[in-house]
Design an enzyme around this catalytic site. Structure first.
Site, mmCIF file in Angstrom:
data_model
loop_
_atom_site.group_PDB
_atom_site.id
_atom_site.type_symbol
_atom_site.label_atom_id
_atom_site.label_comp_id
_atom_site.label_asym_id
_atom_site.label_seq_id
_atom_site.Cartn_x
_atom_site.Cartn_y
_atom_site.Cartn_z
ATOM 1 C CD GLN A 34 -2.420 -1.296 2.738
ATOM 2 O OE1 GLN A 34 -3.376 -0.638 3.101
ATOM 3 N NE2 GLN A 34 -1.823 -2.164 3.542
ATOM 4 C CB ILE A 94 3.013 5.961 -2.429
ATOM 5 C CG1 ILE A 94 3.067 6.785 -1.135
ATOM 6 C CG2 ILE A 94 1.598 5.466 -2.712
ATOM 7 C CD1 ILE A 94 2.276 8.067 -1.162
ATOM 8 C CG ASP A 95 7.781 3.659 0.850
ATOM 9 O OD1 ASP A 95 7.937 2.694 0.066
ATOM 10 O OD2 ASP A 95 7.536 3.513 2.058
ATOM 11 C CG HIS A 128 -3.079 2.456 -1.669
ATOM 12 N ND1 HIS A 128 -3.044 2.436 -0.292
ATOM 13 C CD2 HIS A 128 -4.219 1.800 -2.020
ATOM 14 C CE1 HIS A 128 -4.125 1.798 0.169
ATOM 15 N NE2 HIS A 128 -4.839 1.402 -0.858
ATOM 16 C CB CYS A 143 -1.037 15.767 -17.522
ATOM 17 S SG CYS A 143 -1.969 17.226 -18.012
ATOM 18 C CB CYS A 175 1.221 18.773 -18.035
ATOM 19 S SG CYS A 175 1.434 17.859 -19.542
ATOM 20 C CB CYS A 213 -0.875 20.133 -22.211
ATOM 21 S SG CYS A 213 -1.729 19.569 -20.727
ATOM 22 N N GLY A 264 2.929 -4.496 8.934
ATOM 23 C CA GLY A 264 2.887 -3.045 9.154
ATOM 24 C C GLY A 264 1.710 -2.321 8.546
ATOM 25 C CB SER A 291 -3.851 0.208 10.835
ATOM 26 O OG SER A 291 -4.331 0.954 9.729
#
Ligand code: APR
Length: 257
Positions: free
Chosen positions: A106, A108-109, A124, A132, A153, A155, A192, A194
């Protein structure tokens, strides 16, 4: 818990792993706490300073990206100072030894990948890519790309880290791949987390419904501890997991026995 009991649990975890046909891990923020990244919930958790309903909802991002980018930037600074800890390396080693098929994280590191894990399903999303909101372009993360107060971005559209915010759907392929792993596994190490956020928290339930053994490792008991986990090993993952790997690789518990 007294040390003998801990040792016994670690030995039986090593034993179970060495006999597994398809062991996988589900990890959460707790595995990265000792890398210097605070968990989300509990004292000192990220949501204490940045309440999730203000700083991490998809609708909030659309209406006030500036506010959410303030949080994301602090997160990026924290991540840039972080390095994998012995728990990340232990999981990478288990994979190398052929004893762990995949990690569903989960987090994002990017720390599992930095530790050498190859098959990592980022449930996640990831901070390593930016998307973008206008043209859909996907850019690699760089300091430069996020330098502006609200990064944009080429654009002109607003960029968003490719992380799953509250109110946002998990990507179809992430959901499918993770559910498949949960259906296939015979052992799931739940480390790790919850287990308060669905659908990630359903993955151990799915695995258990197919007969998998659920082995939890956490510094405290969780929502899974009573009814879902077969074993709850209390303690820091960075202290416990390397000991499991030591047992397995010293041949005390032979791999594939
Ligand atoms: N070793 C093992 N477990 C630990 C450690 C450690 N060293 N340190 C803390 N923990 C445990 C905590 O006791 C807690 O149960 O890790 C868990 C972290 O829980 P959360 O902060 O709720 O993180 P997580 O379960 O990953 O959150 C799930 O919620 O907000 C969203 O998207 C975010 O992916 C996140 C999701």
């Amino acid at each position: 818990m007294i040390e003998d009991e801990v040792q016994e649990q670690i030995e039986s975890l090593a034993d179970v792993l060495s006999q597994a046909k398809h062991a996988i891990a589900l990890t959460g923020a707790g595995i990265s706490v000792e890398s210097g990244i605070p968990a989300f919930r509990g004292e000192g958790g990220l949501w204490e300073k940045y309440p999730a309903d203000e700083y991490a909802t998809y609708s909030g991002f659309l209406t006030n990206p500036l506010k959410q980018w303030a949080f994301f930037k602090e997160l990026y600074t924290t991540l840039s100072d972080a390095a994998p800890n012995p728990a990340h390396y232990a999981l990478a080693e288990l994979e190398r030894l052929g004893m762990l098929k995949s990690i569903i994280t989960q987090n994002i590191d990017n720390l599992h990948q930095r530790a050498g894990s190859k098959r990592v399903l980022e449930f996640h999303g990831t901070t390593q890519k930016l998307e973008c909101m206008s043209c859909g372009a996907v850019l690699p993360f760089s300091e430069e790309a996020i330098a502006a107060p609200v990064p944009t971005c080429r654009c002109g559209g607003v960029l968003k880290p490719m992380i799953v915010l509250f109110g946002e759907q998990i990507a179809d392929d992430s959901l499918r791949n993770a559910q498949n792993e949960a259906l296939l596994c015979d052992i799931m190490l739940v480390i790790g987390t919850s287990a308060q956020v669905v659908p990630a928290s359903m993955l151990p339930v799915i695995a258990k419904s197919r007969g998998a053994m659920i082995l939890e490792m956490n510094v405290e008991r969780t929502l899974l501890s009573n009814d879902v986990a077969d074993v709850s090993l209390l303690g820091s993952a960075s202290l416990r997991l390397p000991r499991v790997v030591e047992l397995v690789s010293d041949g005390i518990i032979p791999s594939g026995a």
